[in-house]
Scaffold this motif. Structure first.
Motif, PDB file in Angstrom:
ATOM      1  N   SER A 195       1.643   2.994  -4.966  1.00 20.90           N
ATOM      2  CA  SER A 195       0.485   2.548  -4.206  1.00 20.90           C
ATOM      3  C   SER A 195       0.968   1.973  -2.881  1.00 20.90           C
ATOM      4  O   SER A 195       1.840   1.111  -2.841  1.00 20.90           O
ATOM      5  N   TYR A 196       0.393   2.429  -1.780  1.00 15.30           N
ATOM      6  CA  TYR A 196       0.845   1.959  -0.468  1.00 15.30           C
ATOM      7  C   TYR A 196       0.454   0.512  -0.217  1.00 15.30           C
ATOM      8  O   TYR A 196       1.221  -0.264   0.321  1.00 15.30           O
ATOM      9  N   GLY A 197      -0.773   0.115  -0.571  1.00 12.58           N
ATOM     10  CA  GLY A 197      -1.223  -1.244  -0.328  1.00 12.58           C
ATOM     11  C   GLY A 197      -1.173  -1.583   1.155  1.00 12.58           C
ATOM     12  O   GLY A 197      -1.484  -0.761   2.005  1.00 12.58           O
ATOM     13  N   VAL A 198      -0.760  -2.828   1.468  1.00 10.10           N
ATOM     14  CA  VAL A 198      -0.647  -3.233   2.870  1.00 10.10           C
ATOM     15  C   VAL A 198       0.817  -3.336   3.302  1.00 10.10           C
ATOM     16  O   VAL A 198       1.095  -3.653   4.462  1.00 10.10           O
ATOM     17  N   GLU A 199       1.734  -3.067   2.401  1.00  7.58           N
ATOM     18  CA  GLU A 199       3.151  -3.183   2.724  1.00  7.58           C
ATOM     19  C   GLU A 199       3.677  -1.942   3.435  1.00  7.58           C
ATOM     20  O   GLU A 199       4.650  -2.016   4.177  1.00  7.58           O
ATOM     21  N   VAL A 200       3.060  -0.811   3.203  1.00  4.00           N
ATOM     22  CA  VAL A 200       3.435   0.437   3.872  1.00  4.00           C
ATOM     23  C   VAL A 200       2.202   0.967   4.589  1.00  4.00           C
ATOM     24  O   VAL A 200       1.166   1.188   3.960  1.00  4.00           O
ATOM     25  N   PHE A 201       2.302   1.144   5.890  1.00  6.81           N
ATOM     26  CA  PHE A 201       1.159   1.633   6.653  1.00  6.81           C
ATOM     27  C   PHE A 201       1.635   2.542   7.776  1.00  6.81           C
ATOM     28  O   PHE A 201       2.837   2.741   7.968  1.00  6.81           O
ATOM     29  N   VAL A 202       0.683   3.097   8.510  1.00  9.24           N
ATOM     30  CA  VAL A 202       0.987   4.080   9.549  1.00  9.24           C
ATOM     31  C   VAL A 202       0.663   3.508  10.917  1.00  9.24           C
ATOM     32  O   VAL A 202      -0.371   2.860  11.101  1.00  9.24           O
TER      33      VAL A 202
END
Length: 233
Positions: free
Chosen positions: A202-209
């Motif tokens: 799950s990307y969540g808010v720790e990995v974003f674009v």
């Protein structure tokens, strides 16, 4: 554990983290290509490049060093392009480095009467009292100030004395959904949250674009991300 063993373990951990990021980058960009186009109005909102090719970066809110807080940033090819390593949670100074460890920008928190305020100065290269290298810039090239009302997150001024902002940042960094706009309201960079779950991650808010328009400096855009993270996290 011996020093040699500790170094080998750290190297192995870094390689695993880079491999993980590369897989995330491929998933992010493969998904974007798979879902396009959906609808004309949605495409306009989700794509920032209508002419030319934008720079798309995968940002991981984690340092490559085990003992540090920071960020690791890779491009759409899976190459490490930026990194940040902090030894404390709320530093007075942030240094953005490229993939090889060369300092690109220094962000320093401003103080008023000895009290920290939500305003940051951006310098070219590495500056600061602990910097052993020659200072690349004595004067700040940008100043980022937190906005006090609900119309914008922050304003970006050229230098430290400009009265009119060059850029405005709107949206919500907490939800990883914000944009950098110029004076004509043209979108220059977009921070987007990835909600999808790929391969059980799950990307969540720790990995974003972070998508950056052609002509806007991706390094500076990443510097703005660092400042937003300090102000709103």
């Amino acid at each position: 554990m011996s020093l040699q063993g500790s170094g080998a373990k750290t190297t192995t951990t870094i390689l695993k983290m880079i491999f993980f990021l590369k897989s995330l980058s491929r998933s992010v960009h493969d998904q974007e290509h798979y879902h396009e186009p959906v609808a004309e109005t949605e495409e306009v909102e989700s794509k920032i490049s209508t002419a030319g090719k934008c720079t798309s970066l995968t940002v991981w809110r984690k340092s490559l060093l085990i003992s540090c807080n920071g960020f690791t940033v890779i491009n759409s090819c899976g190459d490490l392009v930026y990194r940040v390593d902090n030894y404390i949670d709320r530093p007075e100074e942030l240094i953005l480095m490229d993939g090889s460890g060369k300092s690109i920008l220094t962000m320093r928190r401003r103080k008023k009467l000895g009290v920290r305020i939500d305003s940051w100065l951006v310098y070219e290269g590495e500056v600061g009292n602990h910097c052993a290298r020659t200072k690349l810039s004595k004067n700040p090239i940008w100043c980022v100030r937190k906005n006090t009302n609900h119309n914008a997150l922050a304003y970006v001024f050229r230098g430290s004395s400009d009265k009119r902002p060059s850029f405005v940042i709107e949206g919500s960094y907490t939800h990883r959904s914000c944009k950098v706009l110029d004076g004509s309201r043209k979108v220059l960079a977009v921070i987007k949250r990835k909600e999808a779950i790929v391969g059980g991650v799950s990307y969540g808010v720790e990995v974003f674009v972070l998508n950056v328009e052609p002509g806007f400096d991706p390094g500076f855009a990443m510097g703005l991300v660092l400042i937003l993270d300090q102000i709103f996290s």
